[in-house]
Write an enzyme that holds these catalytic residues in place. Sequence first.
Site, PDB file in Angstrom:
ATOM      1  N   ARG A  35       0.831  -1.200   0.000  1.00  0.00           N
ATOM      2  CA  ARG A  35       0.000   0.000   0.000  1.00  0.00           C
ATOM      3  C   ARG A  35       0.869   1.254   0.000  1.00  0.00           C
ATOM      4  NH1 ARG A  35      -5.535   1.479   3.026  1.00  0.00           N
ATOM      5  NH2 ARG A  35      -6.088  -0.269   1.690  1.00  0.00           N
ATOM      6  N   LYS A 157     -18.044  11.964   6.187  1.00  0.00           N
ATOM      7  CA  LYS A 157     -18.997  11.209   5.377  1.00  0.00           C
ATOM      8  C   LYS A 157     -18.283  10.742   4.123  1.00  0.00           C
ATOM      9  CE  LYS A 157     -21.979  14.554   4.958  1.00  0.00           C
ATOM     10  NZ  LYS A 157     -21.356  15.621   5.790  1.00  0.00           N
ATOM     11  N   PHE A 255     -31.359  12.695   7.023  1.00  0.00           N
ATOM     12  CA  PHE A 255     -31.429  11.283   7.418  1.00  0.00           C
ATOM     13  C   PHE A 255     -32.872  10.817   7.634  1.00  0.00           C
ATOM     14  CE2 PHE A 255     -27.013  12.112   7.982  1.00  0.00           C
ATOM     15  CZ  PHE A 255     -26.377  10.904   7.807  1.00  0.00           C
ATOM     16  N   LEU A 256     -33.771  11.324   6.808  1.00  0.00           N
ATOM     17  CA  LEU A 256     -35.158  10.874   6.857  1.00  0.00           C
ATOM     18  C   LEU A 256     -35.597  10.260   5.533  1.00  0.00           C
ATOM     19  CD1 LEU A 256     -37.077  13.622   8.904  1.00  0.00           C
ATOM     20  CD2 LEU A 256     -36.204  11.422   9.687  1.00  0.00           C
ATOM     21  N   CYS A 266     -19.054   2.430   9.412  1.00  0.00           N
ATOM     22  CA  CYS A 266     -19.279   3.143  10.673  1.00  0.00           C
ATOM     23  C   CYS A 266     -20.557   2.731  11.391  1.00  0.00           C
ATOM     24  CB  CYS A 266     -19.294   4.649  10.421  1.00  0.00           C
ATOM     25  SG  CYS A 266     -17.696   5.311   9.908  1.00  0.00           S
TER      26      CYS A 266
END
Length: 452
Positions: A35, A157, A255-256, A266
């Site tokens: 990596r 995010k 978030f609805l 996560c």
Amino acid sequence: MKICIFGAGYVGLVAAACFAESGNSVIAVDVDKSRIDGLKEGIIPIYEPGLKEMILRNQAEGRLSFTTEMTEAVQASLVCFIAVGTPPGEDGSADLKYVLGVARNIGQAMNGYKIIVDKSTVPVGTADKVREAVKAELASRNVAFEFDVVSNPEFLKEGAAIDDFMKPDRVVIGTDNVRTAEIMKELYDPYMRKQNRLIVMDIRSAEMTKYAANAMLATRISFMNQIANLCDCMGADVSAVREGIGSDSRIGYDFLFPGPGYGGSCFPKDVKALIKTAEECSYDFLLLKAVEDVNERQKEVLADKLITALGSPDEEQPLTGRTVACWGLSFKPRTDDMREAPAITIIERLLAAGATVRAHDPEALKEAKKHFGDRIEYSTNQYAILENADALTIITDWSEYRNPDFDRIKSALKSPLVIDGRNLYKPDRMAAAGFRYLPLGRCGVGICGEVK
């Protein structure tokens, strides 16, 4: 400021690139030589918009380097970030072996005062364990260098991580030392130019804040998914319900959106870890157990809709001879991450039901092949997988799927059936175009079959 970051994964790479972008001298450390060699050659192991360009720019300007040499990195740095993985154990608890391994490495290499920062998502009390691990190594060396341990959880995010780091909603610093707090404030000052969003608190509260934030968001998702399922039963429209409740300033719209369940690295892991943390102090976190259960059930909803529409749930393999095209594999758009992705559960269920599955995703096909191998078909063309398929299922809400060529979709499909796990389209438009359209929680518009 001179910084080293242990862990060249998602969090570590984003933090390294963004700290370097603000003028710091950053060394990213990882035990995976392949990596590190790839990063030195400009090969970025993850997909995140803007990350590759930022890494290459800061490498070229000499502010960002990559190495496997831990001792040199620690000795050259004032602040040492721990950003390694904390995978869930069999009982759901966070496995701290990598975090504590890094702590021991730092203790073995220290040559003076260091600030050791937990950037990984870790349970409450981890800073104490890190401190003890470092002390033990210093004692074995018969030296007594001063150091501080800080909790600095990440709130990134996937798909928007660069913006989240450079223009954060908040930066949480957990420390019991005023001097250390001032150094951390200096480090993060470039990201506070418009407004100071840095919050200093005690270490245990900082550790809890990360878990509490993710658990709250997971709870909103599971709640809205259950509301959508109830809307299907009662003939209501979940989009209208979302507008109605989201207009309440105490609730808001974020978030609805109903969907096939949350995934990623996560929410699933952190919900499990917080449940386990509660159990360790004899507290039964009933709400989060329900959130987790609802999420697992929600991953079955799209497959259930397909089986109901195309086969018989009473048959052992009700989708035998059927071909299903799937748009979207990653757990969310703008990432190739398939960890805990709903697509895995959905596609496994379709395969078990006898279906032939074809899949498209703008970024996650390579990851999907690790999960499914040659058991499904793949294409880089979202329309190619539709030819003579019995249905199209939308799993991830990539922007490429939001306004497609509906005439092309209809002509390619064997039957004009669309199962929409993200409610991307207008039901009346789909009905007018002759589609049988099955979204989530919108049967009240009269196109999902008989309203109950």
